[in-house]
Design a protein around this motif. Structure first.
Motif, PDB file in Angstrom:
ATOM      1  N   MET A  29       0.852  -1.195   0.000  1.00  0.00           N
ATOM      2  CA  MET A  29       0.000   0.000   0.000  1.00  0.00           C
ATOM      3  C   MET A  29       0.884   1.240   0.000  1.00  0.00           C
ATOM      4  O   MET A  29       1.199   1.794   1.053  1.00  0.00           O
ATOM      5  CB  MET A  29      -0.899   0.011   1.239  1.00  0.00           C
ATOM      6  CG  MET A  29      -1.952  -1.055   1.264  1.00  0.00           C
ATOM      7  SD  MET A  29      -3.434  -0.576   0.383  1.00  0.00           S
ATOM      8  CE  MET A  29      -4.089   0.648   1.483  1.00  0.00           C
ATOM      9  N   ASN A  33      -1.531   4.604  -3.808  1.00  0.00           N
ATOM     10  CA  ASN A  33      -2.546   3.553  -3.914  1.00  0.00           C
ATOM     11  C   ASN A  33      -3.801   4.144  -4.548  1.00  0.00           C
ATOM     12  O   ASN A  33      -4.326   5.147  -4.081  1.00  0.00           O
ATOM     13  CB  ASN A  33      -2.841   3.012  -2.510  1.00  0.00           C
ATOM     14  CG  ASN A  33      -4.008   2.058  -2.487  1.00  0.00           C
ATOM     15  OD1 ASN A  33      -5.150   2.494  -2.442  1.00  0.00           O
ATOM     16  ND2 ASN A  33      -3.721   0.785  -2.520  1.00  0.00           N
ATOM     17  N   ARG A  34      -4.267   3.538  -5.623  1.00  0.00           N
ATOM     18  CA  ARG A  34      -5.377   4.108  -6.395  1.00  0.00           C
ATOM     19  C   ARG A  34      -6.699   4.129  -5.618  1.00  0.00           C
ATOM     20  O   ARG A  34      -7.495   5.036  -5.786  1.00  0.00           O
ATOM     21  CB  ARG A  34      -5.530   3.357  -7.704  1.00  0.00           C
ATOM     22  CG  ARG A  34      -4.299   3.506  -8.574  1.00  0.00           C
ATOM     23  CD  ARG A  34      -4.533   3.015  -9.973  1.00  0.00           C
ATOM     24  NE  ARG A  34      -3.299   2.743 -10.672  1.00  0.00           N
ATOM     25  CZ  ARG A  34      -2.554   3.637 -11.302  1.00  0.00           C
ATOM     26  NH1 ARG A  34      -2.907   4.908 -11.294  1.00  0.00           N
ATOM     27  NH2 ARG A  34      -1.455   3.287 -11.935  1.00  0.00           N
ATOM     28  N   VAL A  52      -5.168  -3.091  -2.165  1.00  0.00           N
ATOM     29  CA  VAL A  52      -4.328  -2.662  -3.277  1.00  0.00           C
ATOM     30  C   VAL A  52      -5.100  -2.840  -4.575  1.00  0.00           C
ATOM     31  O   VAL A  52      -5.761  -3.853  -4.784  1.00  0.00           O
ATOM     32  CB  VAL A  52      -3.023  -3.488  -3.289  1.00  0.00           C
ATOM     33  CG1 VAL A  52      -2.171  -3.144  -4.472  1.00  0.00           C
ATOM     34  CG2 VAL A  52      -2.259  -3.255  -1.992  1.00  0.00           C
ATOM     35  N   SER A  53      -4.990  -1.864  -5.444  1.00  0.00           N
ATOM     36  CA  SER A  53      -5.668  -1.896  -6.734  1.00  0.00           C
ATOM     37  C   SER A  53      -4.964  -2.852  -7.695  1.00  0.00           C
ATOM     38  O   SER A  53      -3.757  -3.089  -7.593  1.00  0.00           O
ATOM     39  CB  SER A  53      -5.679  -0.487  -7.338  1.00  0.00           C
ATOM     40  OG  SER A  53      -6.001  -0.514  -8.698  1.00  0.00           O
ATOM     41  N   THR A  55      -3.971  -2.274 -10.527  1.00  0.00           N
ATOM     42  CA  THR A  55      -2.919  -1.612 -11.302  1.00  0.00           C
ATOM     43  C   THR A  55      -1.847  -0.940 -10.452  1.00  0.00           C
ATOM     44  O   THR A  55      -0.948  -0.314 -10.996  1.00  0.00           O
ATOM     45  CB  THR A  55      -3.542  -0.550 -12.229  1.00  0.00           C
ATOM     46  OG1 THR A  55      -4.250   0.412 -11.416  1.00  0.00           O
ATOM     47  CG2 THR A  55      -4.493  -1.182 -13.219  1.00  0.00           C
ATOM     48  N   ASP A  56      -1.913  -1.065  -9.127  1.00  0.00           N
ATOM     49  CA  ASP A  56      -0.941  -0.371  -8.277  1.00  0.00           C
ATOM     50  C   ASP A  56       0.500  -0.766  -8.569  1.00  0.00           C
ATOM     51  O   ASP A  56       1.396   0.075  -8.532  1.00  0.00           O
ATOM     52  CB  ASP A  56      -1.239  -0.594  -6.798  1.00  0.00           C
ATOM     53  CG  ASP A  56      -2.293   0.357  -6.270  1.00  0.00           C
ATOM     54  OD1 ASP A  56      -2.779   1.208  -7.041  1.00  0.00           O
ATOM     55  OD2 ASP A  56      -2.634   0.247  -5.084  1.00  0.00           O
ATOM     56  N   GLU A  57       0.753  -2.025  -8.862  1.00  0.00           N
ATOM     57  CA  GLU A  57       2.136  -2.445  -9.092  1.00  0.00           C
ATOM     58  C   GLU A  57       2.749  -1.741 -10.304  1.00  0.00           C
ATOM     59  O   GLU A  57       3.951  -1.505 -10.350  1.00  0.00           O
ATOM     60  CB  GLU A  57       2.225  -3.953  -9.258  1.00  0.00           C
ATOM     61  CG  GLU A  57       1.530  -4.455 -10.500  1.00  0.00           C
ATOM     62  CD  GLU A  57       1.285  -5.927 -10.465  1.00  0.00           C
ATOM     63  OE1 GLU A  57       2.259  -6.683 -10.521  1.00  0.00           O
ATOM     64  OE2 GLU A  57       0.106  -6.314 -10.387  1.00  0.00           O
ATOM     65  N   LEU A  59       2.593   1.296 -11.016  1.00  0.00           N
ATOM     66  CA  LEU A  59       3.138   2.593 -10.609  1.00  0.00           C
ATOM     67  C   LEU A  59       4.647   2.520 -10.374  1.00  0.00           C
ATOM     68  O   LEU A  59       5.355   3.502 -10.528  1.00  0.00           O
ATOM     69  CB  LEU A  59       2.473   3.078  -9.324  1.00  0.00           C
ATOM     70  CG  LEU A  59       0.987   3.405  -9.395  1.00  0.00           C
ATOM     71  CD1 LEU A  59       0.427   3.592  -7.989  1.00  0.00           C
ATOM     72  CD2 LEU A  59       0.753   4.623 -10.239  1.00  0.00           C
ATOM     73  N   ASP A  75       8.537   4.139  -1.369  1.00  0.00           N
ATOM     74  CA  ASP A  75       8.044   3.824  -2.711  1.00  0.00           C
ATOM     75  C   ASP A  75       9.196   3.675  -3.709  1.00  0.00           C
ATOM     76  O   ASP A  75       9.129   2.852  -4.623  1.00  0.00           O
ATOM     77  CB  ASP A  75       7.056   4.879  -3.192  1.00  0.00           C
ATOM     78  CG  ASP A  75       5.691   4.773  -2.511  1.00  0.00           C
ATOM     79  OD1 ASP A  75       5.503   3.866  -1.668  1.00  0.00           O
ATOM     80  OD2 ASP A  75       4.817   5.586  -2.833  1.00  0.00           O
TER      81      ASP A  75
END
Length: 123
Positions: A29, A33-34, A52-53, A55-57, A59, A75
């Motif tokens: 997270m 996080n979207r 976690v969304s 598509t977060d990875e 990013l 991050d």
């Protein structure tokens, strides 16, 4: 909704290339996080934590939109870890990162083993 189809596809792949099929769950997270942004923008109250969304990875592999380029130190560590894992897999056929702990074994059963990618990496 999203993880089960991935698990089924990897099990099919594992039947053909068992030494080269790696399963993971991305649970980190991060600051961008979207779902966190969605909750803040809409003031949506959910009866459960969205987590976690899907598509977060991405990013941490392809920083987009523009504001994501300015990552916090945790991050940035995750971005280095993700890039190391993915490029190592492409080059060597085995995911490896200097900022990870332990060995990421390929799948041998229906459910793994798998790597949980979070603040720490665990099998």
């Amino acid at each position: 909704m999203h993880k089960l189809p991935v698990l089924l596809a990897l099990n099919m792949n594992n039947k053909h290339v068992p030494e080269n099929t790696f399963l993971y769950s991305f649970d980190y997270m991060g600051e961008f996080n979207r779902y966190r942004d969605l909750d803040e923008e809409t003031n949506m109250q959910s009866p459960f934590k969205a987590g976690v969304s899907l598509t977060d990875e991405a990013l941490y592999l392809f920083p987009y939109p523009q504001h994501v380029i300015n990552l916090s130190p945790p991050d940035r560590t995750m971005a280095k870890r993700m890039v190391d894992l993915w490029t190592s897999f492409v080059i060597n056929g085995n995911p490896f990162s200097d900022v990870r702990a332990g060995y990421w074994p390929p799948m041998t059963t229906l459910y793994g083993p798998y790597m949980k990618i979070d603040d720490t990496l665990t099998v």
